[in-house]
Structures are given as C-alpha cells and as structure tokens.
Design an enzyme around this catalytic site. Structure first.
Site, PDB file in Angstrom:
ATOM      1  N   ARG A 149       0.860  -1.181   0.000  1.00 39.52           N
ATOM      2  CA  ARG A 149       0.000   0.000   0.000  1.00 39.52           C
ATOM      3  C   ARG A 149       0.900   1.235   0.000  1.00 39.52           C
ATOM      4  O   ARG A 149       2.042   1.186   0.464  1.00 39.52           O
ATOM      5  CB  ARG A 149      -0.894   0.036   1.237  1.00 39.52           C
ATOM      6  CG  ARG A 149      -1.865  -1.128   1.358  1.00 39.52           C
ATOM      7  CD  ARG A 149      -2.678  -0.979   2.650  1.00 39.52           C
ATOM      8  NE  ARG A 149      -3.686  -2.020   2.799  1.00 39.52           N
ATOM      9  CZ  ARG A 149      -3.510  -3.146   3.494  1.00 39.52           C
ATOM     10  NH1 ARG A 149      -2.343  -3.350   4.119  1.00 39.52           N
ATOM     11  NH2 ARG A 149      -4.462  -4.039   3.586  1.00 39.52           N
ATOM     12  N   LYS A 173      -2.472  -2.277   8.020  1.00 36.57           N
ATOM     13  CA  LYS A 173      -3.638  -1.730   8.701  1.00 36.57           C
ATOM     14  C   LYS A 173      -3.807  -2.391  10.067  1.00 36.57           C
ATOM     15  O   LYS A 173      -3.576  -3.578  10.224  1.00 36.57           O
ATOM     16  CB  LYS A 173      -4.892  -1.962   7.852  1.00 36.57           C
ATOM     17  CG  LYS A 173      -4.957  -1.094   6.606  1.00 36.57           C
ATOM     18  CD  LYS A 173      -6.282  -1.270   5.884  1.00 36.57           C
ATOM     19  CE  LYS A 173      -6.399  -0.319   4.705  1.00 36.57           C
ATOM     20  NZ  LYS A 173      -7.692  -0.483   3.997  1.00 36.57           N
ATOM     21  N   HIS A 254      -1.885   2.552  -5.933  1.00 35.68           N
ATOM     22  CA  HIS A 254      -2.713   1.401  -5.566  1.00 35.68           C
ATOM     23  C   HIS A 254      -2.905   0.467  -6.760  1.00 35.68           C
ATOM     24  O   HIS A 254      -3.075  -0.744  -6.587  1.00 35.68           O
ATOM     25  CB  HIS A 254      -4.071   1.870  -5.034  1.00 35.68           C
ATOM     26  CG  HIS A 254      -4.672   0.925  -4.038  1.00 35.68           C
ATOM     27  ND1 HIS A 254      -4.088   0.660  -2.819  1.00 35.68           N
ATOM     28  CD2 HIS A 254      -5.785   0.160  -4.091  1.00 35.68           C
ATOM     29  CE1 HIS A 254      -4.823  -0.211  -2.146  1.00 35.68           C
ATOM     30  NE2 HIS A 254      -5.855  -0.540  -2.902  1.00 35.68           N
ATOM     31  N   ARG A 257      -0.296  -2.112  -6.876  1.00 35.68           N
ATOM     32  CA  ARG A 257      -0.645  -3.207  -5.949  1.00 35.68           C
ATOM     33  C   ARG A 257      -1.617  -4.177  -6.631  1.00 35.68           C
ATOM     34  O   ARG A 257      -1.479  -5.397  -6.505  1.00 35.68           O
ATOM     35  CB  ARG A 257      -1.255  -2.583  -4.694  1.00 35.68           C
ATOM     36  CG  ARG A 257      -1.769  -3.549  -3.637  1.00 35.68           C
ATOM     37  CD  ARG A 257      -2.151  -2.698  -2.420  1.00 35.68           C
ATOM     38  NE  ARG A 257      -3.066  -3.353  -1.504  1.00 35.68           N
ATOM     39  CZ  ARG A 257      -2.680  -4.123  -0.492  1.00 35.68           C
ATOM     40  NH1 ARG A 257      -1.404  -4.370  -0.307  1.00 35.68           N
ATOM     41  NH2 ARG A 257      -3.572  -4.658   0.331  1.00 35.68           N
ATOM     42  N   HIS A 280      -4.669  -8.510   3.548  1.00 38.25           N
ATOM     43  CA  HIS A 280      -6.120  -8.379   3.661  1.00 38.25           C
ATOM     44  C   HIS A 280      -6.623  -9.141   4.887  1.00 38.25           C
ATOM     45  O   HIS A 280      -6.182 -10.273   5.139  1.00 38.25           O
ATOM     46  CB  HIS A 280      -6.816  -8.933   2.414  1.00 38.25           C
ATOM     47  CG  HIS A 280      -6.699  -8.059   1.208  1.00 38.25           C
ATOM     48  ND1 HIS A 280      -6.848  -8.525  -0.078  1.00 38.25           N
ATOM     49  CD2 HIS A 280      -6.436  -6.731   1.090  1.00 38.25           C
ATOM     50  CE1 HIS A 280      -6.693  -7.536  -0.929  1.00 38.25           C
ATOM     51  NE2 HIS A 280      -6.443  -6.439  -0.240  1.00 38.25           N
ATOM     52  N   TYR A 289      -9.920 -10.084  -7.427  1.00 39.57           N
ATOM     53  CA  TYR A 289      -8.966 -10.346  -8.496  1.00 39.57           C
ATOM     54  C   TYR A 289      -9.370 -11.537  -9.353  1.00 39.57           C
ATOM     55  O   TYR A 289      -8.849 -11.708 -10.453  1.00 39.57           O
ATOM     56  CB  TYR A 289      -7.566 -10.556  -7.908  1.00 39.57           C
ATOM     57  CG  TYR A 289      -7.086  -9.322  -7.199  1.00 39.57           C
ATOM     58  CD1 TYR A 289      -6.727  -8.175  -7.910  1.00 39.57           C
ATOM     59  CD2 TYR A 289      -7.035  -9.264  -5.815  1.00 39.57           C
ATOM     60  CE1 TYR A 289      -6.333  -7.030  -7.254  1.00 39.57           C
ATOM     61  CE2 TYR A 289      -6.638  -8.117  -5.157  1.00 39.57           C
ATOM     62  CZ  TYR A 289      -6.282  -7.004  -5.880  1.00 39.57           C
ATOM     63  OH  TYR A 289      -5.899  -5.857  -5.234  1.00 39.57           O
TER      64      TYR A 289
END
Length: 308
Positions: A149, A173, A254, A257, A280, A289
């Site tokens: 990220r 995150k 992004h 990524r 994630h 994806y």
C-alpha cells in the site's frame, strides 16, 4: 454527541490502533451525519436518542439524492454503524440502530492495473543516470515486487529492510506486521539507491545508521533534504512516470498493488497466499482479483475443454 464522538475516535486510535487516515475518515463522515441530525431535529443539542435507525435511513436517502455512489454511502454507513455499536456497548443507547440498516449495494468495479508488458515499460521509465531517477526506480520496483500500500511504503524505515534475505517488514492496517519477499531486480535497484541516499544524508548533515531501534526516525525513501517522502510526493511521482510511459490513465500507486496481485493470480498463485501478501483481513477482499482474471480463464477453457 460531540463529546461521545471524540471519545469514540480516541477509542479507535488508542484501543483499536486505527491509522490516522482511518480516524480522519471516520471523523469526517460522522461529523457530516451529526450535522444532518442537527438540521433534521432542528437542534444543535442532539443526544444519543436522536441516533435511531429511521434517522440513519433519512441520511442515506439524502446522500442518494445528492448523487453519492453506493460505495461512498456504504463507507459512511460503516462509520455510523461502528459509532452506534460503541454507543450501545458503553450504555448510552439501549438498542444498536446501525445493526438494523443494510448497507447500500455498490457496483463492484474492476481494479485498474497494468499488464506485464505495460509494467515493464513503466519500470524502465525513470532515468537511472540521476540520483532521483534511481530512487524512483527503486520505489516503483518495490511497489510491484511486494504489493505494498502507499501508506506502507511511505512508512518504511531502513531497519525494515533485509537486503541479503530480500525480505521486507511491513506494518499494515491495524498495526499488523507481515514479512514480504522481493525479487533480485528490486534488490539491485534498492542497493543503487542506498548509495545515493547516504550521499543525500551526508550532504544535509544527517547521520543515520541501521540501529534496529524502532523509535529512531530513519526513513527508507527520502527527498533531497533527507526527510521522509510524503504520500502526496510518491503518488505524484508514480503518476508522472505512468504519463511518461504512455500507460493507461488512472494508474495510481494502488493500481501497482492491483497489478502485483493480478499477475500472481494469472501465474497460478492461490487466493489465500495472495491474501497474506496483501495483508487483507478477509479473503473476500482478495476475491475481486478473480474477476480481473476472467479473460485468462475463458482462453484456458477454450484451449482445454473437449467441446469448446
């Protein structure tokens, strides 16, 4: 309610370890909702009891009339639902009104990404005869090599880098750490850049050593003054090279990524592994994806099915 809101934001920051970007987004969305409530009940002194599911529905209705997308409304509702759970848990309200509201449906968009050949052209765009060009090449290589990220790349310190093992320690995150591999091309680009980095720091009278101490500000990617590159600066340089390379418009950090994840999936990587690499929390986030890969699956079907 403003006092309760500030307590909730403090809870997010200090108890849930939410990033400053998440806290800022929640503050903005919830302030918008509280301002709506002020107008709706015609009072500046709203209470938790004004926080009911009907008023939340009215707020979502106004967002729709203003032309907000389903994704934008869903994001604001997520903030409202988190706040309502907090108020209920703390005893300010008896029933959680946010749990009674279904999030609006949003159209799933295909993630923007570059194909392999476009990616090769982009990576070759920076001028490697200049220090800034070598730095920018290292940034692009690392984005694509590890699927970072933008915020993760900006926050990297020299201590997070293991060049000999070609590994990167990343704080994602929620403060979750993960180790990411990168390939030899990225390693070579980073080694070239680190020589320039040392000269830039020396020129500015800054002395940094690889100490392993997390409390020392020792950014991996720096500007010409020796300070940490900002998210805005890196976003700007990525878009500059995208334009110079002639790649499709709308490609952001992004999107690099997304390119990383898409190319792994195309070459047989399983979703669970890609989920771990991307950091994630849910595999459902990674499943987007599979839609990007539809063309490849169609071609594979035509080549392999006996009656295709």
């Amino acid at each position: 309610m403003r006092i309760h809101l500030q307590s909730f934001l403090d809870y997010l920051q200090y108890n849930r370890n939410a990033s400053k970007h998440t806290v800022a987004a929640y503050r903005s969305d919830l302030n918008q909702f509280l301002e709506f409530l002020n107008k709706l009940v015609n009072s500046q002194d709203i209470t938790p009891h004004d926080f009911d599911h009907q008023n939340i529905r009215f707020f979502l209705g106004e967002l729709y009339e203003r032309g907000h997308s389903g994704a934008s409304s869903a994001r604001k509702l997520a903030a409202i639902r988190s706040f309502s759970r907090y108020l209920c848990r703390e005893g300010y309200i008896d029933v959680d009104p946010g749990s009674l509201i279904e999030p609006p449906r949003s159209q799933r968009k295909m993630p923007a990404h570059l194909d392999v050949e476009e990616m090769k052209v982009l990576l070759g765009t920076p001028d490697r005869t200049t220090p800034l060009g070598r730095r920018d090449r290292a940034i692009l290589e690392l984005f694509y090599a590890s699927g970072l990220r933008l915020s993760e790349l900006v926050s990297l310190n020299l201590e997070d880098l293991n060049l000999s093992g070609r590994l990167l320690r990343v704080v994602g995150k929620g403060g979750k750490e993960r180790m990411l591999p990168f390939h030899r091309e990225a390693e070579t680009s980073i080694r070239h850049y680190l020589l320039d980095r040392t000269k830039i720091l020396s020129k500015n009278g800054i002395s940094h050593k690889k100490t392993g101490k997390k409390n020392i500000e020792n950014p991996l990617f720096i500007n010409y003054r020796g300070g940490r590159l900002s998210t805005r600066s890196i976003d700007r340089l990525v878009r500059k090279y995208v334009l110079q390379s002639g790649a499709k418009l709308g490609i952001s950090p992004h999107a690099l990524r997304h390119s990383f994840a898409t190319h792994l999936l195309e070459r047989g990587a399983d979703l669970r592994s890609i989920q771990e690499l991307l950091g994630h929390a849910r595999v459902s986030t990674t499943q987007r994806y599979t839609h990007v890969n539809a063309k490849q699956l169609t071609n594979l079907y035509k080549k392999t099915h006996p009656r295709a």
